[in-house]
Design a protein around this motif. Sequence first.
Motif, PDB file in Angstrom:
ATOM      1  N   VAL A  74      -7.408   8.874   3.800  1.00 13.89           N
ATOM      2  CA  VAL A  74      -7.614   7.430   3.688  1.00 13.89           C
ATOM      3  C   VAL A  74      -6.483   6.786   2.895  1.00 13.89           C
ATOM      4  CG1 VAL A  74      -9.105   5.652   2.714  1.00 13.89           C
ATOM      5  CG2 VAL A  74     -10.106   7.574   3.950  1.00 13.89           C
ATOM      6  N   ALA A  75      -6.093   7.432   1.791  1.00 16.63           N
ATOM      7  CA  ALA A  75      -4.999   6.901   0.975  1.00 16.63           C
ATOM      8  C   ALA A  75      -3.701   6.873   1.764  1.00 16.63           C
ATOM      9  CB  ALA A  75      -4.838   7.736  -0.289  1.00 16.63           C
ATOM     10  N   ALA A  76      -3.475   7.899   2.599  1.00 16.80           N
ATOM     11  CA  ALA A  76      -2.264   7.935   3.426  1.00 16.80           C
ATOM     12  C   ALA A  76      -2.315   6.877   4.519  1.00 16.80           C
ATOM     13  CB  ALA A  76      -2.098   9.322   4.043  1.00 16.80           C
ATOM     14  N   ASN A  77      -3.494   6.718   5.132  1.00 21.70           N
ATOM     15  CA  ASN A  77      -3.642   5.774   6.244  1.00 21.70           C
ATOM     16  C   ASN A  77      -3.638   4.329   5.770  1.00 21.70           C
ATOM     17  OD1 ASN A  77      -4.071   4.841   8.852  1.00 21.70           O
ATOM     18  ND2 ASN A  77      -6.286   5.059   8.729  1.00 21.70           N
ATOM     19  N   GLY A  78      -4.145   4.076   4.575  1.00 25.76           N
ATOM     20  CA  GLY A  78      -4.226   2.699   4.081  1.00 25.76           C
ATOM     21  C   GLY A  78      -3.241   2.379   2.980  1.00 25.76           C
ATOM     22  N   ALA A 107      -0.669   4.262   1.384  1.00 26.54           N
ATOM     23  CA  ALA A 107       0.748   4.604   1.518  1.00 26.54           C
ATOM     24  C   ALA A 107       1.448   3.688   2.518  1.00 26.54           C
ATOM     25  CB  ALA A 107       0.887   6.068   1.947  1.00 26.54           C
ATOM     26  N   ILE A 108       0.773   3.397   3.626  1.00 25.85           N
ATOM     27  CA  ILE A 108       1.359   2.495   4.625  1.00 25.85           C
ATOM     28  C   ILE A 108       1.549   1.105   4.037  1.00 25.85           C
ATOM     29  CG2 ILE A 108       0.909   1.336   6.824  1.00 25.85           C
ATOM     30  CD1 ILE A 108      -0.438   3.885   7.786  1.00 25.85           C
ATOM     31  N   SER A 109       0.594   0.659   3.229  1.00 23.87           N
ATOM     32  CA  SER A 109       0.717  -0.661   2.596  1.00 23.87           C
ATOM     33  C   SER A 109       1.920  -0.709   1.653  1.00 23.87           C
ATOM     34  CB  SER A 109      -0.568  -0.997   1.819  1.00 23.87           C
ATOM     35  OG  SER A 109      -1.675  -1.104   2.690  1.00 23.87           O
ATOM     36  N   VAL A 110       2.105   0.356   0.866  1.00 25.38           N
ATOM     37  CA  VAL A 110       3.233   0.393  -0.063  1.00 25.38           C
ATOM     38  C   VAL A 110       4.554   0.373   0.684  1.00 25.38           C
ATOM     39  CG1 VAL A 110       4.432   1.809  -1.781  1.00 25.38           C
ATOM     40  CG2 VAL A 110       1.969   1.552  -1.907  1.00 25.38           C
ATOM     41  N   ILE A 111       4.683   1.230   1.693  1.00 23.70           N
ATOM     42  CA  ILE A 111       5.926   1.309   2.463  1.00 23.70           C
ATOM     43  C   ILE A 111       6.228  -0.030   3.127  1.00 23.70           C
ATOM     44  CG2 ILE A 111       7.040   2.389   4.457  1.00 23.70           C
ATOM     45  CD1 ILE A 111       5.421   4.937   3.758  1.00 23.70           C
ATOM     46  N   THR A 112       5.209  -0.632   3.736  1.00 21.64           N
ATOM     47  CA  THR A 112       5.401  -1.923   4.402  1.00 21.64           C
ATOM     48  C   THR A 112       5.765  -3.013   3.411  1.00 21.64           C
ATOM     49  OG1 THR A 112       3.712  -1.258   6.007  1.00 21.64           O
ATOM     50  CG2 THR A 112       4.355  -3.570   5.991  1.00 21.64           C
ATOM     51  N   PHE A 113       5.096  -3.018   2.256  1.00 24.96           N
ATOM     52  CA  PHE A 113       5.370  -4.016   1.224  1.00 24.96           C
ATOM     53  C   PHE A 113       6.813  -3.924   0.729  1.00 24.96           C
ATOM     54  CE2 PHE A 113       4.849  -5.296  -3.395  1.00 24.96           C
ATOM     55  CZ  PHE A 113       4.788  -6.651  -3.131  1.00 24.96           C
ATOM     56  N   VAL A 144      -0.646  -6.667  -2.699  1.00 26.55           N
ATOM     57  CA  VAL A 144      -0.921  -6.140  -4.039  1.00 26.55           C
ATOM     58  C   VAL A 144      -2.387  -5.703  -4.174  1.00 26.55           C
ATOM     59  CG1 VAL A 144      -1.016  -6.697  -6.499  1.00 26.55           C
ATOM     60  CG2 VAL A 144       0.991  -7.353  -5.148  1.00 26.55           C
ATOM     61  N   PRO A 145      -3.377  -6.521  -3.776  1.00 32.34           N
ATOM     62  CA  PRO A 145      -4.764  -6.039  -3.839  1.00 32.34           C
ATOM     63  C   PRO A 145      -5.020  -4.831  -2.935  1.00 32.34           C
ATOM     64  CG  PRO A 145      -4.716  -8.424  -3.623  1.00 32.34           C
ATOM     65  CD  PRO A 145      -3.332  -7.948  -3.359  1.00 32.34           C
ATOM     66  N   CYS A 146      -4.412  -4.836  -1.734  1.00 28.68           N
ATOM     67  CA  CYS A 146      -4.614  -3.701  -0.815  1.00 28.68           C
ATOM     68  C   CYS A 146      -4.087  -2.400  -1.413  1.00 28.68           C
ATOM     69  CB  CYS A 146      -3.912  -3.982   0.514  1.00 28.68           C
ATOM     70  SG  CYS A 146      -4.735  -5.197   1.537  1.00 28.68           S
ATOM     71  N   ILE A 147      -2.915  -2.464  -2.025  1.00 30.81           N
ATOM     72  CA  ILE A 147      -2.335  -1.273  -2.642  1.00 30.81           C
ATOM     73  C   ILE A 147      -3.223  -0.780  -3.776  1.00 30.81           C
ATOM     74  CG2 ILE A 147      -0.377  -0.430  -4.002  1.00 30.81           C
ATOM     75  CD1 ILE A 147       1.380  -2.337  -2.330  1.00 30.81           C
ATOM     76  N   PHE A 148      -3.727  -1.705  -4.574  1.00 38.22           N
ATOM     77  CA  PHE A 148      -4.601  -1.318  -5.685  1.00 38.22           C
ATOM     78  C   PHE A 148      -5.887  -0.664  -5.172  1.00 38.22           C
ATOM     79  CE2 PHE A 148      -8.236  -2.247  -8.431  1.00 38.22           C
ATOM     80  CZ  PHE A 148      -7.817  -1.678  -9.630  1.00 38.22           C
ATOM     81  N   MET A 149      -6.439  -1.191  -4.086  1.00 33.97           N
ATOM     82  CA  MET A 149      -7.733  -0.718  -3.602  1.00 33.97           C
ATOM     83  C   MET A 149      -7.646   0.614  -2.872  1.00 33.97           C
ATOM     84  SD  MET A 149     -10.061  -2.881  -4.562  1.00 33.97           S
ATOM     85  CE  MET A 149     -11.453  -2.522  -3.498  1.00 33.97           C
ATOM     86  N   TYR A 150      -6.530   0.874  -2.165  1.00 33.43           N
ATOM     87  CA  TYR A 150      -6.505   2.020  -1.252  1.00 33.43           C
ATOM     88  C   TYR A 150      -5.502   3.109  -1.613  1.00 33.43           C
ATOM     89  CZ  TYR A 150      -9.348  -1.097   1.542  1.00 33.43           C
ATOM     90  OH  TYR A 150     -10.348  -1.931   1.970  1.00 33.43           O
TER      91      TYR A 150
END
Length: 310
Positions: free
Chosen positions: A198-202, A204-210, A251-257
Amino acid sequence: MKEERMNVTVFILMGLTQNPQMQRILFLVLLVTYIVTVSGNLLIVVTIIRSQTLDSPMYFFLAFLSLIDACYSSSIIPKMLADLLFDSKSVSFSGCMTQLFVEHFLGASEIVLLVVMAYDRYVAICRPLHYVTIMNHHTCCLFVGMCWVVGFLHSIGQILVTFWLPFCGPNIMDHFMCDIFPLIQLACTDTFFVGFLVAANGGAISVITFVMLLISYVVILCSLKTHSSVGKKKALSTCSSHITVVVLFFVPCIFMYLRPVATFPMDKAIAVFYTLVTPMLNPVIYTVRNTEVKNAMRMLLTRNAISDNK
């Protein structure tokens, strides 16, 4: 495993608070905020569709962003409002899976759409002579279709990860909606590997995209040195709106996932922020400093007022 999972067919949502008086106050505040959120986003959608001046790809994508925001809030907030108003705070297993699918489908679609909007600004500012050729209507439709496809694949991945987990014990979820981590915590099995997926799917992808989006906007802003003062001002206004939306969303998505399977006391407040407050702010961010959108809205409202008087 299927029989074990079926031992729990209903989940109980704890909601935002157990205080009856606070529940009534939150209901009124969140109801008004939800109405403003949906109305503001749908107003942008209708304005862009009806306006003959807002026909560029940027506004085409903005209309879809507003539509996603309105649907995203609507997939979560009505259930939360009902739970604040009534004593019953239960949700069936299938209802929980449906909400989980819809919220992640729309959320992932918005991530891809924000990337597409950044690419649109890059082409418009850094390659203006090729903009009309590159960002034609067919390409824009393909980009929007790609958003839906990626959102669907991401959401299916989240569902497949959680659907076959055994839920045979507690069914009380300390949240106001069905989200991935509170749900995983109720499973009667070791969830370390599931949490990693879940962390990889949500997360990590959010961080890379951000990070990619921030780099792209730095490149865009650096390229403004060769533009005129008028062009710089317009590009800065547009890019600042995009950057603000990107930060508020990611920022909230990265914190949550991007973390192990765990919940924190502030999770509910952050969830309210990215499910309701951020979608409410997006129309404001895109219209306050955009003269074209404000003029188009003014014309639309004036036209409707004149037609009503006839």
